[in-house]
Design a protein around this motif. Sequence first.
Motif, PDB file in Angstrom:
ATOM      1  N   ASP A  35       0.665  -1.241  -0.044  1.00 40.00           N
ATOM      2  CA  ASP A  35       0.017  -0.091   0.096  1.00 40.00           C
ATOM      3  C   ASP A  35       0.843   1.269  -0.126  1.00 40.00           C
ATOM      4  OD1 ASP A  35       0.897   0.157   2.816  1.00 40.00           O
ATOM      5  OD2 ASP A  35      -1.068   0.207   3.318  1.00 40.00           O
ATOM      6  N   GLY A  36       2.164   1.087  -0.153  1.00 43.55           N
ATOM      7  CA  GLY A  36       3.021   2.081  -0.174  1.00 43.55           C
ATOM      8  C   GLY A  36       3.072   3.185   1.339  1.00 43.55           C
ATOM      9  N   ASP A  37       2.567   2.620   2.503  1.00 44.35           N
ATOM     10  CA  ASP A  37       2.793   3.092   3.755  1.00 44.35           C
ATOM     11  C   ASP A  37       3.871   2.600   4.548  1.00 44.35           C
ATOM     12  OD1 ASP A  37       2.450   4.534   6.139  1.00 44.35           O
ATOM     13  OD2 ASP A  37       0.582   3.507   6.659  1.00 44.35           O
ATOM     14  N   ALA A  38       4.931   3.549   4.230  1.00 41.17           N
ATOM     15  CA  ALA A  38       6.330   2.955   5.001  1.00 41.17           C
ATOM     16  C   ALA A  38       6.348   3.025   6.286  1.00 41.17           C
ATOM     17  CB  ALA A  38       7.408   3.880   4.423  1.00 41.17           C
ATOM     18  N   SER A  39       5.300   3.908   6.847  1.00 41.03           N
ATOM     19  CA  SER A  39       5.272   3.886   8.483  1.00 41.03           C
ATOM     20  C   SER A  39       4.762   2.716   9.144  1.00 41.03           C
ATOM     21  CB  SER A  39       4.114   4.954   8.719  1.00 41.03           C
ATOM     22  OG  SER A  39       3.070   4.632   8.327  1.00 41.03           O
ATOM     23  N   ASN A  40       4.142   1.602   8.211  1.00 36.69           N
ATOM     24  CA  ASN A  40       3.649   0.549   9.043  1.00 36.69           C
ATOM     25  C   ASN A  40       4.895  -0.570   8.695  1.00 36.69           C
ATOM     26  OD1 ASN A  40       3.266  -0.570   6.635  1.00 36.69           O
ATOM     27  ND2 ASN A  40       1.169  -0.258   6.527  1.00 36.69           N
ATOM     28  N   GLY A  41       5.686  -0.313   7.980  1.00 36.14           N
ATOM     29  CA  GLY A  41       6.662  -1.182   7.725  1.00 36.14           C
ATOM     30  C   GLY A  41       6.255  -2.681   7.151  1.00 36.14           C
ATOM     31  N   ALA A  42       5.165  -2.879   6.680  1.00 34.31           N
ATOM     32  CA  ALA A  42       4.676  -4.112   6.334  1.00 34.31           C
ATOM     33  C   ALA A  42       5.195  -4.533   5.127  1.00 34.31           C
ATOM     34  CB  ALA A  42       3.149  -3.975   6.301  1.00 34.31           C
ATOM     35  N   GLY A  43       5.353  -3.800   3.938  1.00 35.20           N
ATOM     36  CA  GLY A  43       5.668  -4.088   2.793  1.00 35.20           C
ATOM     37  C   GLY A  43       4.585  -4.733   1.974  1.00 35.20           C
ATOM     38  N   ALA A  44       5.018  -5.623   1.105  1.00 36.82           N
ATOM     39  CA  ALA A  44       3.797  -6.151   0.318  1.00 36.82           C
ATOM     40  C   ALA A  44       3.186  -7.267   1.251  1.00 36.82           C
ATOM     41  CB  ALA A  44       4.410  -6.881  -0.981  1.00 36.82           C
ATOM     42  N   ILE A  45       1.934  -7.362   1.149  1.00 39.65           N
ATOM     43  CA  ILE A  45       1.100  -8.035   2.137  1.00 39.65           C
ATOM     44  C   ILE A  45       0.154  -9.182   1.381  1.00 39.65           C
ATOM     45  CG2 ILE A  45      -0.522  -8.271   3.860  1.00 39.65           C
ATOM     46  CD1 ILE A  45       2.187  -7.529   4.819  1.00 39.65           C
ATOM     47  N   VAL A  46      -0.091 -10.419   1.500  1.00 43.00           N
ATOM     48  CA  VAL A  46      -1.198 -11.042   0.864  1.00 43.00           C
ATOM     49  C   VAL A  46      -2.207 -11.338   1.987  1.00 43.00           C
ATOM     50  CG1 VAL A  46       0.213 -12.718  -0.385  1.00 43.00           C
ATOM     51  CG2 VAL A  46      -0.177 -13.467   1.854  1.00 43.00           C
ATOM     52  N   PRO A  47      -3.608 -11.272   1.494  1.00 40.51           N
ATOM     53  CA  PRO A  47      -4.575 -11.343   2.469  1.00 40.51           C
ATOM     54  C   PRO A  47      -4.748 -12.961   3.054  1.00 40.51           C
ATOM     55  CG  PRO A  47      -5.533 -11.642   0.226  1.00 40.51           C
ATOM     56  CD  PRO A  47      -4.031 -11.283   0.248  1.00 40.51           C
ATOM     57  N   SER A  48      -4.909 -12.764   4.439  1.00 39.38           N
ATOM     58  CA  SER A  48      -5.114 -13.877   5.351  1.00 39.38           C
ATOM     59  C   SER A  48      -6.067 -13.663   6.226  1.00 39.38           C
ATOM     60  CB  SER A  48      -3.807 -14.276   5.692  1.00 39.38           C
ATOM     61  OG  SER A  48      -3.169 -13.604   6.491  1.00 39.38           O
ATOM     62  N   ILE A  49      -6.301 -14.551   7.298  1.00 38.78           N
ATOM     63  CA  ILE A  49      -7.120 -14.200   8.496  1.00 38.78           C
ATOM     64  C   ILE A  49      -6.182 -13.416   9.221  1.00 38.78           C
ATOM     65  CG2 ILE A  49      -7.767 -15.509  10.758  1.00 38.78           C
ATOM     66  CD1 ILE A  49      -8.575 -17.733   9.216  1.00 38.78           C
ATOM     67  N   ASP A  50      -4.896 -13.683   9.361  1.00 41.23           N
ATOM     68  CA  ASP A  50      -4.114 -12.734  10.419  1.00 41.23           C
ATOM     69  C   ASP A  50      -3.863 -11.224   9.830  1.00 41.23           C
ATOM     70  OD1 ASP A  50      -3.787 -14.681  12.332  1.00 41.23           O
ATOM     71  OD2 ASP A  50      -1.837 -15.346  11.354  1.00 41.23           O
ATOM     72  N   THR A  51      -3.640 -11.215   8.347  1.00 39.73           N
ATOM     73  CA  THR A  51      -3.353  -9.681   7.892  1.00 39.73           C
ATOM     74  C   THR A  51      -4.489  -8.941   7.787  1.00 39.73           C
ATOM     75  OG1 THR A  51      -3.679 -10.573   5.647  1.00 39.73           O
ATOM     76  CG2 THR A  51      -1.155 -10.639   6.814  1.00 39.73           C
ATOM     77  N   VAL A  52      -5.948  -9.736   7.538  1.00 39.30           N
ATOM     78  CA  VAL A  52      -7.135  -8.787   7.476  1.00 39.30           C
ATOM     79  C   VAL A  52      -7.370  -8.299   9.139  1.00 39.30           C
ATOM     80  CG1 VAL A  52      -9.549  -9.227   7.102  1.00 39.30           C
ATOM     81  CG2 VAL A  52      -7.937  -9.870   5.535  1.00 39.30           C
ATOM     82  N   ARG A  53      -7.369  -9.129   9.823  1.00 44.12           N
ATOM     83  CA  ARG A  53      -7.658  -9.185  11.288  1.00 44.12           C
ATOM     84  C   ARG A  53      -6.805  -7.946  12.108  1.00 44.12           C
ATOM     85  NH1 ARG A  53      -8.977 -15.071  14.229  1.00 44.12           N
ATOM     86  NH2 ARG A  53     -11.286 -14.918  13.627  1.00 44.12           N
ATOM     87  N   ASN A  54      -5.460  -7.823  11.576  1.00 47.05           N
ATOM     88  CA  ASN A  54      -4.630  -6.866  12.192  1.00 47.05           C
ATOM     89  C   ASN A  54      -4.330  -5.679  11.575  1.00 47.05           C
ATOM     90  OD1 ASN A  54      -2.657  -7.403  10.206  1.00 47.05           O
ATOM     91  ND2 ASN A  54      -1.635  -9.002  11.548  1.00 47.05           N
ATOM     92  N   SER A  55      -5.326  -5.596  10.339  1.00 46.92           N
ATOM     93  CA  SER A  55      -5.509  -4.496   9.381  1.00 46.92           C
ATOM     94  C   SER A  55      -4.215  -3.896   8.771  1.00 46.92           C
ATOM     95  CB  SER A  55      -5.959  -3.332  10.424  1.00 46.92           C
ATOM     96  OG  SER A  55      -7.363  -3.522  10.780  1.00 46.92           O
ATOM     97  N   THR A  56      -3.437  -5.059   8.542  1.00 43.98           N
ATOM     98  CA  THR A  56      -2.035  -4.873   7.750  1.00 43.98           C
ATOM     99  C   THR A  56      -2.265  -4.715   6.270  1.00 43.98           C
ATOM    100  OG1 THR A  56      -1.319  -6.949   7.957  1.00 43.98           O
ATOM    101  CG2 THR A  56      -0.310  -5.328   9.700  1.00 43.98           C
ATOM    102  N   TYR A  57      -3.309  -5.648   5.765  1.00 46.63           N
ATOM    103  CA  TYR A  57      -3.615  -5.794   4.449  1.00 46.63           C
ATOM    104  C   TYR A  57      -4.522  -4.636   4.076  1.00 46.63           C
ATOM    105  CZ  TYR A  57      -5.019  -7.818   0.111  1.00 46.63           C
ATOM    106  OH  TYR A  57      -4.984  -7.983  -1.508  1.00 46.63           O
ATOM    107  N   GLN A  58      -3.934  -3.627   3.440  1.00 47.69           N
ATOM    108  CA  GLN A  58      -4.652  -2.399   3.273  1.00 47.69           C
ATOM    109  C   GLN A  58      -4.312  -2.112   1.935  1.00 47.69           C
ATOM    110  OE1 GLN A  58      -7.232  -1.219   4.733  1.00 47.69           O
ATOM    111  NE2 GLN A  58      -7.267  -2.265   6.747  1.00 47.69           N
ATOM    112  N   PRO A  59      -5.273  -1.376   1.008  1.00 45.99           N
ATOM    113  CA  PRO A  59      -6.642  -0.869   1.329  1.00 45.99           C
ATOM    114  C   PRO A  59      -7.751  -2.077   0.943  1.00 45.99           C
ATOM    115  CG  PRO A  59      -6.005   0.223  -0.582  1.00 45.99           C
ATOM    116  CD  PRO A  59      -4.934  -0.567  -0.284  1.00 45.99           C
ATOM    117  N   LEU A  60      -7.460  -3.184   0.751  1.00 40.58           N
ATOM    118  CA  LEU A  60      -8.374  -4.106   0.191  1.00 40.58           C
ATOM    119  C   LEU A  60      -8.919  -5.103   1.260  1.00 40.58           C
ATOM    120  CD1 LEU A  60      -6.489  -4.961  -3.117  1.00 40.58           C
ATOM    121  CD2 LEU A  60      -8.469  -3.330  -2.778  1.00 40.58           C
TER     122      LEU A  60
END
Length: 360
Positions: A239-264
């Motif tokens: 998502d281009g948000d360097a502040s979260n340090g997440a980088g490229a993320i795939v959707p999963s139960i964990d990444t959706v629940r912890n809101s790191t898979y954004q903005p989708l």
Amino acid sequence: MRRFQGIFAAFFAVIALAGCGGGESATGDSAAAGGASGEISLDGSSTVFPITEAIAEEFRRNHPGARVSIGVSGTGGGFKKFCAGETDIQNASRIIKESEIAACAEAGIEWIELPVAYDGLAVVVNPENDWVNMITVEELRTIWEPAAQGEIMRWSDVRPGWPDTELHLYGPGVDSGTFDYFTLAINGEEGASRGDFTASEDDNVLVQGIANDRNALGFFGFAYYDENRSRLKIVPVDDGDASNGAGAIVPSIDTVRNSTYQPLSRPIFIYVRKDALEEPVVAEFIDFYLENAEDLVGEVGYIPLPANAYRMAQARVDDRITGSMFEDAGSQVGVSIEDLLNVESRSAAPDRPAETTTTE
């Protein structure tokens, strides 16, 4: 409990669930000999369909006299029927729009909004695609914005180093809530998109197209990817948000629940007509839906809400609280599970079936 693969026989399929019961219910109880009987009609989102179909199948075991028909005409197409009083329950992959609120009000339809799960939209390519290992939100915008039509036609147009081959796009149709949400999240405006792509409200059509096209890229609800992992390649999104340090993320139960898979990531809903709840079979079905959703949602590839979210939804039904929990109608980007839990049930305003936001 992946029951939805290949269920659509036509572009707008209708599944009639009828017949005799038997076996065990979702809660482990033996099937009831009687139970509520009658017809229940649903339509709307193909994204929400697998959840509702699974609920309906289990409901039928306890209520063999119940006939549940589920149409799949997309969130927008479903709301047209719902606000005309043609269906009892609406599957929706986004929040109801202002125009749909107005249509329901004009027809005298009062409704109750119920969140039932959380979903992460999957961006996918063909498994033979060996050049796309991640994609940015900006690149998705480059591909899907209206100005891309006739201009971004080859993979090399998106990123230097990608092959000079045709880019073939697949996505939900304009009646889909998933289309509405994706265009808002990626292009900044609901419904703003190039039009030269293969579109269908049936996500299985999209799966089939991408699985057979080496140059394809598309998007749909995560459950359809999850059911077809061997036929598709999922693409991590940055998502281009360097502040979260997440980088490229795939959707999963964990990444959706912890809101790191954004903005989708987004919540998905059902809506029920208030007057339809006067029918015992509809009231029983809604109660059963909310009681068993936490278990069945995960079995069909979606992310269950916390138990207290389903209790909140049940309170809305019990108290017949109509209108939306959200101040803004239509697709909203960044609504988290925590947001859902912080929105209390509240009374609808008399001039608009919506409620005033309060927090716990």
